[in-house]
Design a protein around this motif. Structure first.
Motif, PDB file in Angstrom:
ATOM      1  N   ARG A   1     -16.793 -16.124  26.370  1.00 17.34           N
ATOM      2  CA  ARG A   1     -17.781 -15.740  27.377  1.00 17.34           C
ATOM      3  C   ARG A   1     -17.676 -16.545  28.659  1.00 17.34           C
ATOM      4  O   ARG A   1     -17.925 -16.042  29.762  1.00 17.34           O
ATOM      5  CB  ARG A   1     -19.190 -15.905  26.788  1.00 17.34           C
ATOM      6  N   THR A   2     -17.294 -17.814  28.552  1.00 17.87           N
ATOM      7  CA  THR A   2     -17.341 -18.699  29.720  1.00 17.87           C
ATOM      8  C   THR A   2     -16.088 -18.649  30.596  1.00 17.87           C
ATOM      9  O   THR A   2     -16.085 -19.189  31.693  1.00 17.87           O
ATOM     10  CB  THR A   2     -17.580 -20.153  29.281  1.00 17.87           C
ATOM     11  N   GLY A   3     -15.004 -18.042  30.113  1.00 19.52           N
ATOM     12  CA  GLY A   3     -13.861 -17.776  30.979  1.00 19.52           C
ATOM     13  C   GLY A   3     -12.905 -18.923  31.238  1.00 19.52           C
ATOM     14  O   GLY A   3     -12.123 -18.867  32.190  1.00 19.52           O
TER      15      GLY A   3
ATOM     16  N   PRO B   1     -16.038 -19.366  35.902  1.00 17.54           N
ATOM     17  CA  PRO B   1     -15.240 -18.167  35.623  1.00 17.54           C
ATOM     18  C   PRO B   1     -15.852 -17.249  34.553  1.00 17.54           C
ATOM     19  O   PRO B   1     -15.140 -16.643  33.761  1.00 17.54           O
ATOM     20  CB  PRO B   1     -13.928 -18.768  35.133  1.00 17.54           C
ATOM     21  N   THR B   2     -17.171 -17.134  34.530  1.00 16.50           N
ATOM     22  CA  THR B   2     -17.900 -16.409  33.486  1.00 16.50           C
ATOM     23  C   THR B   2     -17.344 -15.004  33.262  1.00 16.50           C
ATOM     24  O   THR B   2     -17.052 -14.284  34.219  1.00 16.50           O
ATOM     25  CB  THR B   2     -19.382 -16.306  33.873  1.00 16.50           C
ATOM     26  N   GLN B   3     -17.255 -14.619  31.992  1.00 23.22           N
ATOM     27  CA  GLN B   3     -16.801 -13.278  31.628  1.00 23.22           C
ATOM     28  C   GLN B   3     -17.969 -12.392  31.185  1.00 23.22           C
ATOM     29  O   GLN B   3     -17.868 -11.162  31.295  1.00 23.22           O
ATOM     30  CB  GLN B   3     -15.776 -13.362  30.497  1.00 23.22           C
ATOM     31  N   SER B   4     -19.051 -12.961  30.706  1.00 26.41           N
ATOM     32  CA  SER B   4     -20.203 -12.161  30.293  1.00 26.41           C
ATOM     33  C   SER B   4     -21.396 -13.068  30.029  1.00 26.41           C
ATOM     34  O   SER B   4     -21.249 -14.276  29.811  1.00 26.41           O
ATOM     35  CB  SER B   4     -19.888 -11.354  29.022  1.00 26.41           C
ATOM     36  N   LEU B   5     -22.595 -12.469  30.064  1.00 29.74           N
ATOM     37  CA  LEU B   5     -23.837 -13.070  29.587  1.00 29.74           C
ATOM     38  C   LEU B   5     -24.158 -14.419  30.231  1.00 29.74           C
ATOM     39  O   LEU B   5     -24.426 -15.395  29.547  1.00 29.74           O
ATOM     40  CB  LEU B   5     -23.793 -13.206  28.053  1.00 29.74           C
ATOM     41  N   GLU B   6     -24.152 -14.459  31.560  1.00 35.89           N
ATOM     42  CA  GLU B   6     -24.558 -15.670  32.288  1.00 35.89           C
ATOM     43  C   GLU B   6     -25.978 -15.454  32.779  1.00 35.89           C
ATOM     44  O   GLU B   6     -26.213 -14.835  33.805  1.00 35.89           O
ATOM     45  CB  GLU B   6     -23.610 -15.936  33.450  1.00 35.89           C
TER      46      GLU B   6
ATOM     47  N   GLY C   1     -13.768  -9.913  40.896  1.00 39.17           N
ATOM     48  CA  GLY C   1     -13.925  -9.568  39.486  1.00 39.17           C
ATOM     49  C   GLY C   1     -13.767 -10.812  38.643  1.00 39.17           C
ATOM     50  O   GLY C   1     -13.927 -11.938  39.136  1.00 39.17           O
ATOM     51  N   SER C   2     -13.388 -10.633  37.388  1.00 36.21           N
ATOM     52  CA  SER C   2     -13.343 -11.772  36.465  1.00 36.21           C
ATOM     53  C   SER C   2     -11.950 -12.063  35.929  1.00 36.21           C
ATOM     54  O   SER C   2     -11.793 -12.832  34.989  1.00 36.21           O
ATOM     55  CB  SER C   2     -14.296 -11.512  35.296  1.00 36.21           C
ATOM     56  N   THR C   3     -10.899 -11.463  36.518  1.00 38.71           N
ATOM     57  CA  THR C   3      -9.538 -11.695  36.045  1.00 38.71           C
ATOM     58  C   THR C   3      -8.986 -12.989  36.632  1.00 38.71           C
ATOM     59  O   THR C   3      -9.512 -13.523  37.621  1.00 38.71           O
ATOM     60  CB  THR C   3      -8.616 -10.541  36.446  1.00 38.71           C
TER      61      THR C   3
END
Length: 298
Positions: free
Chosen positions: A116-118, A187-192, A231-233
């Motif tokens: 989740r945290t990237g 670098p969050t990927q989800s649920l922040e 984005g998150s890439t």
């Protein structure tokens, strides 16, 4: 909730989603039982938020997550962001060792090592950052079950000199890393739900580059939209980092405004006061709604 006792509920994140997104490696249940267990957890959490007198949410994003459990609770929820100790997290002098002194720019991230945290995406972004800024260094504080994968990625990409894993560090060391960094990265990927590390870094006067997800989007867009990656890439992250480093005027402007963006509005004095005020109001409403005591005989 079952006994009908009045209460207020602070909704930091949906527990059932954290179990899905972040705790896969810590389940004691067989895999076949995990989905029913998470469903049961979601049902219990939905009951808790439905029966709460009022719910506090950290961000508009978390109000959306709350709506997945109860639309009524989300509609009446109160938005109060997370709090930080702005006395401790504050601008000031920083100590740099030889490795950090060579960082031009010096990047810093404080994250749990979970999908989740990237953190993996941030490490994978470093070769592109180094192609444009060969002196770049990245220090990462934190730990978690993905650490072996992160270490393997660092070795495979030849980043041993450019990336340092600090492990768990003290609060004093955390403040020092925020202060000395050119940029912090989220670098969050989800649920922040809020972006605690983002707020801590800003309180120290250090700009933050982040993915445009969850609470970070809300926290940074009003400071400067250019702090947000597309984005998150890994490519999105490297582009956003280089865009800020290549604009020293913008970087200086954001640095000058960073602390005022979170202090005093997110200081514990302010946040705790808001919570206490709502609890006091809830107690008054409960007392006023209580039936009058029956008169004593005679």
């Amino acid at each position: 909730a079952v006994r009908g006792i009045p209460y207020l509920y602070t909704f930091h994140a949906p527990v059932y989603r954290e179990a899905l997104d972040e705790r896969q490696g810590s389940y004691a249940l067989p895999r076949v039982l995990q989905a029913p267990a998470v469903a049961g957890l979601k049902g219990a959490e939905a009951l808790v938020v439905r029966r709460a007198s009022r719910v506090f949410a950290l961000s508009r994003y978390m109000q959306g997550e709350l709506a997945q459990l109860s639309k009524r609770a989300a509609a009446s929820s109160i938005l109060i962001p997370g709090g930080i100790d702005t006395r401790q997290f504050s601008p000031g002098p920083a100590q740099r060792d030889e490795w950090a002194c060579r960082g031009e720019p010096l990047l810093f991230a404080a994250r749990r090592f979970t999908p989740r945290t990237g953190i993996l995406e941030l490490v994978r972004a470093m070769p592109s950052v180094l192609a444009r800024h060969p002196g770049a260094r990245l220090a990462v504080a934190g730990d978690g079950h993905l650490r072996p994968a992160v270490e393997d990625t660092i070795r495979r990409l030849g980043l041993d000199e450019a990336v340092r894993l600090l492990g768990r560090i003290s609060d004093e060391a955390l403040v020092n890393w925020y202060r000395q960094a050119t940029l912090s990265v989220m670098p969050t990927q989800s649920l922040e739900g809020f972006g605690l590390s983002t707020a801590e870094s800003l309180a120290c006067g250090t700009p933050v580059v982040a993915t445009p997800l969850g609470g970070n989007l809300e926290l940074l867009s009003s400071l400067s939209p250019r702090l947000l990656a597309r984005g998150s890439t890994p490519d999105d992250l490297s582009s956003a980092i280089c865009r800020m480093v290549d604009a020293p005027g913008l970087l200086s402007d954001v640095r000058a405004r960073a602390r005022a963006h979170v202090h005093p509005s997110m200081s514990w004095d302010d946040i705790a006061g808001r919570h206490v005020g709502h609890y006091a109001a809830a107690v008054r409403r409960h007392i006023e709604a209580a039936p009058a005591p029956a008169p004593e005989p005679g």
